[in-house]
Design a protein around this motif. Structure first.
Motif, PDB file in Angstrom:
ATOM      1  N   SER A 214       0.877  -1.290   0.108  1.00  0.00           N
ATOM      2  CA  SER A 214       0.126   0.028  -0.031  1.00  0.00           C
ATOM      3  C   SER A 214       0.816   1.257   0.023  1.00  0.00           C
TER       4      SER A 214
ATOM      5  N   LYS B  19      -7.295 -11.248  -4.794  1.00  0.00           N
ATOM      6  CA  LYS B  19      -6.496 -11.106  -6.074  1.00  0.00           C
ATOM      7  C   LYS B  19      -6.690 -12.452  -6.821  1.00  0.00           C
TER       8      LYS B  19
ATOM      9  N   GLU C  94      -8.363  -1.240 -13.399  1.00  0.00           N
ATOM     10  CA  GLU C  94      -7.498  -0.723 -12.599  1.00  0.00           C
ATOM     11  C   GLU C  94      -6.481  -1.367 -11.891  1.00  0.00           C
ATOM     12  N   GLU C  95      -7.365  -2.446 -11.087  1.00  0.00           N
ATOM     13  CA  GLU C  95      -6.731  -3.665 -10.463  1.00  0.00           C
ATOM     14  C   GLU C  95      -5.799  -4.463 -11.429  1.00  0.00           C
TER      15      GLU C  95
ATOM     16  N   ARG D 107      -2.478  -2.580 -12.448  1.00  0.00           N
ATOM     17  CA  ARG D 107      -1.373  -2.504 -11.221  1.00  0.00           C
ATOM     18  C   ARG D 107      -1.168  -4.087 -10.956  1.00  0.00           C
ATOM     19  N   HIS D 108      -1.804  -4.925 -11.111  1.00  0.00           N
ATOM     20  CA  HIS D 108      -1.307  -6.330 -10.846  1.00  0.00           C
ATOM     21  C   HIS D 108      -0.279  -6.950 -11.870  1.00  0.00           C
TER      22      HIS D 108
ATOM     23  N   SER E 261      -0.439  -5.269 -18.835  1.00  0.00           N
ATOM     24  CA  SER E 261      -0.557  -3.446 -19.069  1.00  0.00           C
ATOM     25  C   SER E 261       0.279  -3.112 -20.426  1.00  0.00           C
TER      26      SER E 261
END
Length: 426
Positions: free
Chosen positions: A131, A278, A396-397, A400-401, A406
Motif C-alpha cells: 500500500s 486477487k 485498474e486492479e 496494477r497487478h 499492461s
C-alpha cells in the motif's frame, strides 16, 4: 436485452480454491516470506530469552512464598514437574539464584526486543499487503512496546493454568474428570486468545483491509493450523532429542525451529488472505494473456483453464444484433469476448462504416477507460455472444497487478490509434 449467466453456485468452487492456492504459493515465494519467517523467529527468540530471566526471579520469589503458602507450594511443584524446570536449570537456561535488579534488566530487554519483533511482523505484512499509504508514526512506535509484553503475560497465564491443572489431575487433588474439563476450558481459552491475536493482525495490520468476516475466517484457519503444528511438534519432536544432539543449545534450537514454522504459517495465511482478493484478478490476467496469443505455462493453463467462476461474476449473454457499445457514450466498461463474433462500426456522414470484427479471446472497450474519453466506435453483436463485462475498478486492479497485461493493453491501444490516424489523415 441481455442475461447474466446463471451457473450452479458450487460449480467451479474447487477450481477457484486451486487458483487461490496457486496464487498464494506464487506470491509467497515471490515475496520471500520464508526469509521473513526466519528473521521474525530470531526476534521472537530474543524476546523469549529475557522471559527465562524473569521466570528465574519469579521462581525465587515463589520459593520464598511457598514456605508459608500451600497454593504456592502446589504451584511450585506443578511448574517443576510439568515444565521440567529442574532440567532447564541444570542446562543453565534458568539461573538458580537471581538478584532483584535482574528482573528490571529482563523486563527492559523484553520491551525492546518486543518492539523489534512487532516491527518484523509489520514489515512482512507491508510486503504481503502493499500500500502506498504510511503507517502512523506514533502507533508504529507505541504499539510494539505494549502488545508483546501483554501477549506474553496472557500466554504465561494460560500455560501456568494448564500445567497446574495437569499436575493436580495426576496427583488426584481435584479428580481426573474435573481436571479434564478445566483443561479443556483452558485450552479453549488459549485457542480463543490466539485467534483473537491473529484476527487483530489480519484485520488491522494491512493498510488496505479485508472485511472483518473474511479476516476472522482466515484467522480461524491460521489458529487451527498452529494447533495442528503444536500437536505434530509434541508427537514427533522432543526437547530431549535436541539436547542430546546440540547439548546446551538444544533448547534454543528447538524453540527457534518451532517459532520459524509458526511464523511461516502466520505469513502463509496472511498471503492467502491477500490472494483471496486477487485470485479472480490473476485468473482474468491469465485469460486475457492467453487470448492475446501470449499463452501461459502448462500448469497455469490447467489451473486457470476453468473460467466458470469468472463467467458467473462478470459474464453476460447478448443476442445477435445487440449494440454492446454505442459511439459517443460515456461508459467506461471494458469487455472480453468469450464466445461469438461482433462487428465494429464508425459513424460517418455517409452512414456507419465497418471497421472490423471482434473474435473470441479479444479484449475491447478499454480505450475509453485508459483515455477517459467517450466511446470512439460502436460494437454490435453479429451472433449471440458471451462477454465478460469489466468495470473500471477491475481494469485498474488488472493494470496494477500485471505488468505483461499492461504492456499488452498499451500496445493494442497504440496500434488502434495508429490505424485511426491512417484512416483519418486529415
Amino acid at each position: 436485452m441481455f442475461r447474466n449467466l446463471a451457473l450452479p453456485p458450487t460449480r467451479g468452487t474447487l477450481g477457484w480454491l486451486l487458483q487461490l492456492a496457486y496464487t498464494t504459493l506464487r506470491l509467497f515465494g515471490q515475496n520471500g516470506l520464508q526469509n521473513h519467517a526466519a528473521a521474525t523467529a530470531f526476534y521472537f527468540l530474543l524476546s523469549a530469552t529475557p522471559l527465562l530471566l524473569l521466570l528465574s526471579y519469579a521462581l525465587q520469589l515463589l520459593g520464598s512464598i511457598a514456605a508459608d503458602s500451600v497454593p504456592a507450594t502446589i504451584l511450585m511443584a506443578a511448574l517443576y514437574d510439568q515444565m521440567q524446570l529442574e532440567n532447564l536449570a541444570a542446562l543453565g537456561f534458568i539461573a538458580r539464584q537471581t538478584q532483584l535488579a535482574a528482573s528490571g534488566v529482563g523486563l527492559l530487554t523484553l520491551v525492546l526486543s518486543s518492539r523489534w519483533l512487532v516491527n518484523a511482523v509489520q514489515g512482512a505484512f507491508g510486503i504481503i499487503f502493499p500500500s502506498p499509504s504510511k503507517r502512523n508514526l506514533v502507533v508504529s512506535w507505541v504499539l510494539p512496546l505494549i502488545i508483546l509484553p501483554v501477549l506474553f503475560l496472557l500466554m504465561g497465564i494460560a500455560a501456568l493454568a494448564q500445567v497446574t491443572l495437569s499436575f493436580l489431575a495426576q496427583n488426584n487433588f481435584i479428580g481426573t474428570g474435573n481436571a479434564q474439563v478445566l483443561q479443556a476450558l483452558n485450552s479453549l481459552f488459549a485457542f480463543a486468545m490466539v485467534w483473537t491475536l491473529l484476527f487483530a493482525a489480519y484485520w488491522r495490520l494491512p493498510r488496505r483491509r479485508a472485511s472483518a468476516r473474511v479476516a476472522a475466517a482466515f484467522a480461524l484457519g491460521a489458529s487451527m493450523s498452529l494447533g495442528l503444528l503444536l500437536m505434530l511438534f509434541s508427537t514427533f519432536f522432543k526437547l530431549e532429542n535436541y539436547n542430546s544432539l546440540y547439548g546446551a543449545l538444544g533448547g534454543v534450537v528447538f524453540v527457534l525451529i518451532g517459532a520459524y514454522f509458526s511464523f511461516l504459517l502466520l505469513y502463509l495465511w496472511a498471503q492467502a488472505l491477500y490472494s483471496y482478493g486477487k485470485a479472480d484478478i490473476t485468473a482474468l490476467e491469465k485469460l486475457f494473456l492467453a487470448g492475446s496469443g501470449k499463452g501461459t505455462g502448462k500448469v497455469e493453463a490447467y489451473i486457470f483453464g476453468d473460467i466458470q467462476r469468472l463467467l458467473e461474476i462478470y459474464g453476460q449473454v447478448l443476442p445477435a444484433g445487440h449494440t454492446l457499445i454505442e459511439e459517443g457514450d460515456d461508459s467506461r466498461t471494458a469487455y472480453f469476448l468469450h464466445a461469438g463474433r461482433a462487428r465494429v462500426y464508425k459513424n460517418t456522414p455517409d452512414g456507419p462504416r465497418h471497421l472490423g470484427e471482434l473474435n473470441e479471446g479479444q479484449l475491447f472497450g478499454e480505450m475509453a477507460y485508459l483515455l477517459n474519453e467517450k466511446r470512439t466506435a460502436t460494437v454490435v453483436a453479429e451472433t449471440e455472444i458471451t462477454v465478460l463485462a469489466l468495470p473500471p475498478q477491475i481494469m485498474e486492479e488488472l493494470m496494477r497487478h500485471s505488468a505483461p497485461l499492461s504492456r499488452r493493453i498499451i500496445d493494442t491501444l497504440c496500434q488502434r490509434l495508429e490505424r485511426m490516424n491512417l484512416a483519418n489523415p486529415g
